[in-house]
Design a protein around this motif. Structure first.
Motif, PDB file in Angstrom:
ATOM      1  N   LYS A  73      -2.528  -2.314   8.659  1.00 50.59           N
ATOM      2  CA  LYS A  73      -3.984  -2.366   8.683  1.00 50.59           C
ATOM      3  C   LYS A  73      -4.536  -2.830   7.344  1.00 50.59           C
ATOM      4  O   LYS A  73      -5.444  -3.686   7.295  1.00 50.59           O
ATOM      5  CB  LYS A  73      -4.533  -0.986   9.039  1.00 50.59           C
ATOM      6  CG  LYS A  73      -6.055  -0.887   8.993  1.00 50.59           C
ATOM      7  CD  LYS A  73      -6.507   0.545   9.251  1.00 50.59           C
ATOM      8  CE  LYS A  73      -8.009   0.681   9.072  1.00 50.59           C
ATOM      9  NZ  LYS A  73      -8.455   2.092   9.268  1.00 50.59           N
ATOM     10  N   GLN A  74      -3.995  -2.318   6.246  1.00 51.52           N
ATOM     11  CA  GLN A  74      -4.510  -2.705   4.930  1.00 51.52           C
ATOM     12  C   GLN A  74      -4.196  -4.160   4.615  1.00 51.52           C
ATOM     13  O   GLN A  74      -5.022  -4.878   4.032  1.00 51.52           O
ATOM     14  CB  GLN A  74      -3.928  -1.784   3.857  1.00 51.52           C
ATOM     15  CG  GLN A  74      -4.459  -0.360   3.914  1.00 51.52           C
ATOM     16  CD  GLN A  74      -4.190   0.403   2.629  1.00 51.52           C
ATOM     17  OE1 GLN A  74      -4.156  -0.181   1.547  1.00 51.52           O
ATOM     18  NE2 GLN A  74      -3.998   1.720   2.758  1.00 51.52           N
ATOM     19  N   PRO A 101      -4.606  -2.181  -3.344  1.00 56.17           N
ATOM     20  CA  PRO A 101      -4.457  -1.471  -2.065  1.00 56.17           C
ATOM     21  C   PRO A 101      -4.958  -0.034  -2.168  1.00 56.17           C
ATOM     22  O   PRO A 101      -5.101   0.524  -3.257  1.00 56.17           O
ATOM     23  CB  PRO A 101      -2.942  -1.506  -1.816  1.00 56.17           C
ATOM     24  CG  PRO A 101      -2.404  -2.564  -2.725  1.00 56.17           C
ATOM     25  CD  PRO A 101      -3.317  -2.600  -3.912  1.00 56.17           C
ATOM     26  N   ASP A 102      -5.168   0.575  -1.035  1.00 53.51           N
ATOM     27  CA  ASP A 102      -5.595   1.976  -0.974  1.00 53.51           C
ATOM     28  C   ASP A 102      -4.345   2.858  -0.924  1.00 53.51           C
ATOM     29  O   ASP A 102      -3.887   3.259   0.139  1.00 53.51           O
ATOM     30  CB  ASP A 102      -6.477   2.203   0.260  1.00 53.51           C
ATOM     31  CG  ASP A 102      -7.038   3.621   0.307  1.00 53.51           C
ATOM     32  OD1 ASP A 102      -6.817   4.371  -0.657  1.00 53.51           O
ATOM     33  OD2 ASP A 102      -7.670   3.965   1.312  1.00 53.51           O
ATOM     34  N   GLU A 123      -0.794   2.084   9.060  1.00 51.98           N
ATOM     35  CA  GLU A 123      -1.745   2.023   7.952  1.00 51.98           C
ATOM     36  C   GLU A 123      -1.450   0.849   7.026  1.00 51.98           C
ATOM     37  O   GLU A 123      -2.382   0.153   6.575  1.00 51.98           O
ATOM     38  CB  GLU A 123      -1.701   3.336   7.167  1.00 51.98           C
ATOM     39  CG  GLU A 123      -2.564   3.366   5.925  1.00 51.98           C
ATOM     40  CD  GLU A 123      -4.038   3.175   6.207  1.00 51.98           C
ATOM     41  OE1 GLU A 123      -4.758   2.708   5.306  1.00 51.98           O
ATOM     42  OE2 GLU A 123      -4.488   3.504   7.335  1.00 51.98           O
ATOM     43  N   PRO A 142       0.801  -1.234   0.000  1.00 50.69           N
ATOM     44  CA  PRO A 142       0.000   0.000   0.000  1.00 50.69           C
ATOM     45  C   PRO A 142       0.833   1.283   0.000  1.00 50.69           C
ATOM     46  O   PRO A 142       0.344   2.335  -0.418  1.00 50.69           O
ATOM     47  CB  PRO A 142      -0.818  -0.110   1.293  1.00 50.69           C
ATOM     48  CG  PRO A 142      -0.851  -1.569   1.610  1.00 50.69           C
ATOM     49  CD  PRO A 142       0.462  -2.110   1.140  1.00 50.69           C
ATOM     50  N   THR A 189      -4.587   6.671   0.617  1.00 44.15           N
ATOM     51  CA  THR A 189      -4.545   6.895   2.067  1.00 44.15           C
ATOM     52  C   THR A 189      -3.114   7.015   2.562  1.00 44.15           C
ATOM     53  O   THR A 189      -2.794   7.885   3.385  1.00 44.15           O
ATOM     54  CB  THR A 189      -5.271   5.751   2.799  1.00 44.15           C
ATOM     55  OG1 THR A 189      -6.632   5.705   2.382  1.00 44.15           O
ATOM     56  CG2 THR A 189      -5.206   5.948   4.299  1.00 44.15           C
ATOM     57  N   CYS A 190      -2.211   6.155   2.070  1.00 46.74           N
ATOM     58  CA  CYS A 190      -0.799   6.229   2.465  1.00 46.74           C
ATOM     59  C   CYS A 190      -0.162   7.527   1.983  1.00 46.74           C
ATOM     60  O   CYS A 190       0.638   8.136   2.700  1.00 46.74           O
ATOM     61  CB  CYS A 190      -0.042   5.025   1.908  1.00 46.74           C
ATOM     62  SG  CYS A 190      -0.429   3.463   2.717  1.00 46.74           S
ATOM     63  N   THR A 222      -6.808  -6.133   6.605  1.00 48.05           N
ATOM     64  CA  THR A 222      -8.246  -5.900   6.425  1.00 48.05           C
ATOM     65  C   THR A 222      -8.723  -5.996   4.974  1.00 48.05           C
ATOM     66  O   THR A 222      -9.918  -6.204   4.741  1.00 48.05           O
ATOM     67  CB  THR A 222      -8.636  -4.511   6.974  1.00 48.05           C
ATOM     68  OG1 THR A 222      -7.866  -3.499   6.297  1.00 48.05           O
ATOM     69  CG2 THR A 222      -8.368  -4.429   8.472  1.00 48.05           C
ATOM     70  N   ILE A 223      -7.834  -5.828   3.996  1.00 49.42           N
ATOM     71  CA  ILE A 223      -8.257  -5.903   2.594  1.00 49.42           C
ATOM     72  C   ILE A 223      -8.073  -7.340   2.095  1.00 49.42           C
ATOM     73  O   ILE A 223      -6.940  -7.835   2.023  1.00 49.42           O
ATOM     74  CB  ILE A 223      -7.449  -4.931   1.711  1.00 49.42           C
ATOM     75  CG1 ILE A 223      -7.674  -3.488   2.173  1.00 49.42           C
ATOM     76  CG2 ILE A 223      -7.849  -5.082   0.237  1.00 49.42           C
ATOM     77  CD1 ILE A 223      -6.888  -2.460   1.373  1.00 49.42           C
TER      78      ILE A 223
END
Length: 604
Positions: free
Chosen positions: A536-537, A551-552, A533, A200, A555-556, A540-541
């Motif tokens: 977490k990804q 990935p998001d 973060e 991410p 956000t990073c 949770t993803i």
């Protein structure tokens, strides 16, 4: 290309967020400049006798405050606009270089180098053009008052260097937080390769290469160049040029810079049009010849300009003492700065390129473990400063004896005169680096990746060469600025045995450590948020490790941006406010000690 689209938007997002904070600072500091300068004579509109020519009337306090404030805003704005354009050029060039690397390494090299050249000439030309226009507009009011004119122009250099400071610190915090965060979680905890699109933080890491190496280091040189130009102009009026109103001679520092644009433009063609890169081993020599040929041609141009623009002899006021200087002596000051820069560049190359025995010895030390490798690497790093220090010391000694502080100022300009070529080579490095990262994310063949790795390896070495130029020129510019400060405050000597000066020295020597501690802590604080973060990804993803879920990245990027902007404020405030506080409450003698102490430690 998987995830690459977020890469360009991430760079722009960082800049726009930074500029929101920088805009607030710029406005606040502009008000401070106006209040401090205007209050010298109580915001008087009455003309004052000039410092170095008592028979002539110079600017009023109010006019000096107003013009200096406008110059500061112009310098900061020029830096901001150039930074935005530089990032845009770099991000567009990354994808184009990647596509060219699929064809051949020669095409990829030309694309990366030309993109770097565009950025180099953009910075160089913007600074020179805006500075020249500003001087001529201000001259409509000042007329023959060169002292008032060039003192007001110093605000331009302060504005440019202030923005460079923000970008350098903010970009460094952003880059290291994103890079280390990506490696700690991705490579160590999840055992995935570097620059893997499943990570991410990979986009934030790639964006960091631009905001640090393109926007940060590039505009570090922009700040040095703006300051060196302004300090040379300031010292120029302390001469017979200003008294005799010799227009061309007063603009000699700008003529030096303009010659640099012309020569560097010609030299750029050697790497892209006159010689064709066909193999990896030809990349470093091509970049090396850029510096050699540009230095040789620049020397000839400087000789011609010095002969045409300067009178055969003129007078320089050196701390109250008049010194007669010949035009060939001033040319020699510029030339020795120019060639000292080349020496520094080649010593840096010798200590960083794997083509030489110095770096090969460090690599060979790995056979006995990490400890010996670190020891050998540190030893080489310490040894690498010996010859550059002697080159700078010789430049200072010769230029000062030939033309006093004016000689040191133009020597700094001479060292920076090849900045367009230097920035072209410098920007080539991170462009090539990001190209390699894009090839991994896009899943291109191993052969393409080998080509981009070769481009990146050459870029790392040449980036180190440019850092040598930046440090060497910063030493000369700092000394010239210090000399101009002492001259303008009418301090005959700075005696270290004076308690006020000695206290300033030890406090100034402490400031770089304080600044370093603050920036290191800032990197750590930003890094904690990135690591949390990324973890977490990954947790949770669903299917992120299988590569089927994206990935998001945004956000990073946002976390890195917000954290770096927030954390850069305290160290930047330390640098900007210390001279104001010390000068206001403890006087110019203590401030001179602080400046001298911090300068010596920073260069060390």
């Amino acid at each position: 290309m998987y995830g690459v689209r977020d890469y360009a938007t991430g760079s722009t997002s960082f800049l726009f967020t930074m500029y929101q904070y920088v805009g607030i600072f710029m406005d606040a500091f502009a008000v401070l400049i106006f209040l401090f300068l205007g209050s010298v004579e109580g915001f008087s509109t009455k003309l004052q006798p000039c410092t170095f020519n008592q028979d002539k009337m110079c600017k009023s306090a109010l006019a000096n405050a107003a013009f200096s404030t406008v110059a500061f805003v112009l310098g900061a704005t020029t830096s901001v606009i150039s930074g935005f354009l530089g990032i845009k050029i770099a991000t567009y060039a990354n994808a184009r270089t990647t596509l060219e690397a699929k064809k051949c390494i020669g095409k990829a090299f030309i694309t990366a180098f030309r993109s770097g050249a565009v950025m180099g000439f953009l910075l160089f030309a913007n600074e020179l053009l805006v500075l020249y226009i500003t001087i001529n507009v201000f001259k409509l009011y000042h007329g023959d008052d060169w002292e008032g004119l060039f003192e007001a122009i110093t605000g331009y250099g302060l504005g440019g260097s202030s923005m460079a400071l923000f970008r350098r610190v903010g970009g460094g915090i952003y880059t290291k937080a994103a890079e280390v965060g990506a490696d700690l979680v991705g490579k160590i905890e999840r055992d995935i390769p570097e620059d893997d699109p499943r990570n991410p933080s990979v986009i934030a890491d790639n964006v960091g290469d631009n905001v640090r190496d393109i926007a940060g280091m590039g505009f570090d040189l922009f700040g040095s160049y703006a300051e060196s130009s302004c300090v040379a102009l300031v010292v120029a009026f302390i001469s017979s040029f200003g008294i005799n109103n010799e227009f061309t001679a007063m603009y000699y520092p700008l003529l030096i810079s303009s010659m640099g644009i012309i020569v560097c433009l010609i030299i750029t063609l050697f790497a892209t049009d006159f010689f064709e890169i066909k193999a990896v081993k030809e990349i470093e020599p091509a970049l090396k010849y850029q510096l050699i040929i540009s230095t040789a041609l620049m020397t000839i141009r400087f000789a011609i300009v010095s002969w045409l623009a300067l009178p055969p002899s003129f007078t320089i006021f050196n701390f109250g003492v008049q010194k007669i200087v010949k035009n060939w002596e001033l040319f020699f000051c510029v030339a020795i700065g120019l060639w000292a820069g080349l020496v520094i560049g080649f010593v840096t190359k010798y200590c960083t390129s794997n083509a030489y025995i110095s770096v090969q010895g460090v690599a060979d030390s790995c056979r006995t473990g990490v400890a010996t490798n670190v020891i050998f690497g540190l030893a080489l790093g310490y040894k690498s400063i010996i010859i550059p220090i002697f080159a700078i010391a010789l430049s200072i000694f010769v230029s000062f004896n030939l033309a006093a502080m004016y000689g040191i100022a133009v020597a700094a300009l001479g060292m920076l005169s090849t900045i367009a070529t230097g920035l072209a080579i410098d920007a080539y490095g991170p462009i090539s680096d990001n190209t390699g990262e894009i090839t991994k994310m896009a899943g291109m063949s191993h052969r393409v990746h080998e080509r981009t790795d070769a481009l990146d390896a050459a870029g790392n070495t040449t980036a180190a060469i440019r850092r040598g130029f930046a440090i060497g020129s910063a030493a000369l510019v700092s000394l010239a600025l210090f000399g101009a400060f002492v001259s303008r405050t009418i301090i005959s000597t700075v005696d270290v045995l004076t308690p006020k000066v000695f206290i300033g020295l030890i406090v100034g020597a402490m400031l770089p450590y304080w600044f370093s501690a603050m920036t290191m802590k800032s990197v750590g604080s930003a890094l904690l948020k990135i690591v949390e973060e990324v973890r977490k990804q990954f947790n949770t993803i669903p299917d992120i490790m299988e590569g089927t879920a994206k990935p998001d990245y945004k956000t990073c990027v946002k976390i890195s941006t917000d954290a770096s902007i927030k954390e850069m404020i305290p160290p930047d405030a330390l640098v900007m406010l210390t001279p104001l506080i010390v000068g206001t409450f403890f006087g110019v003698e203590t401030l001179s000690g602080v400046l001298a102490g911090s300068w010596c430690l920073v260069y060390k």
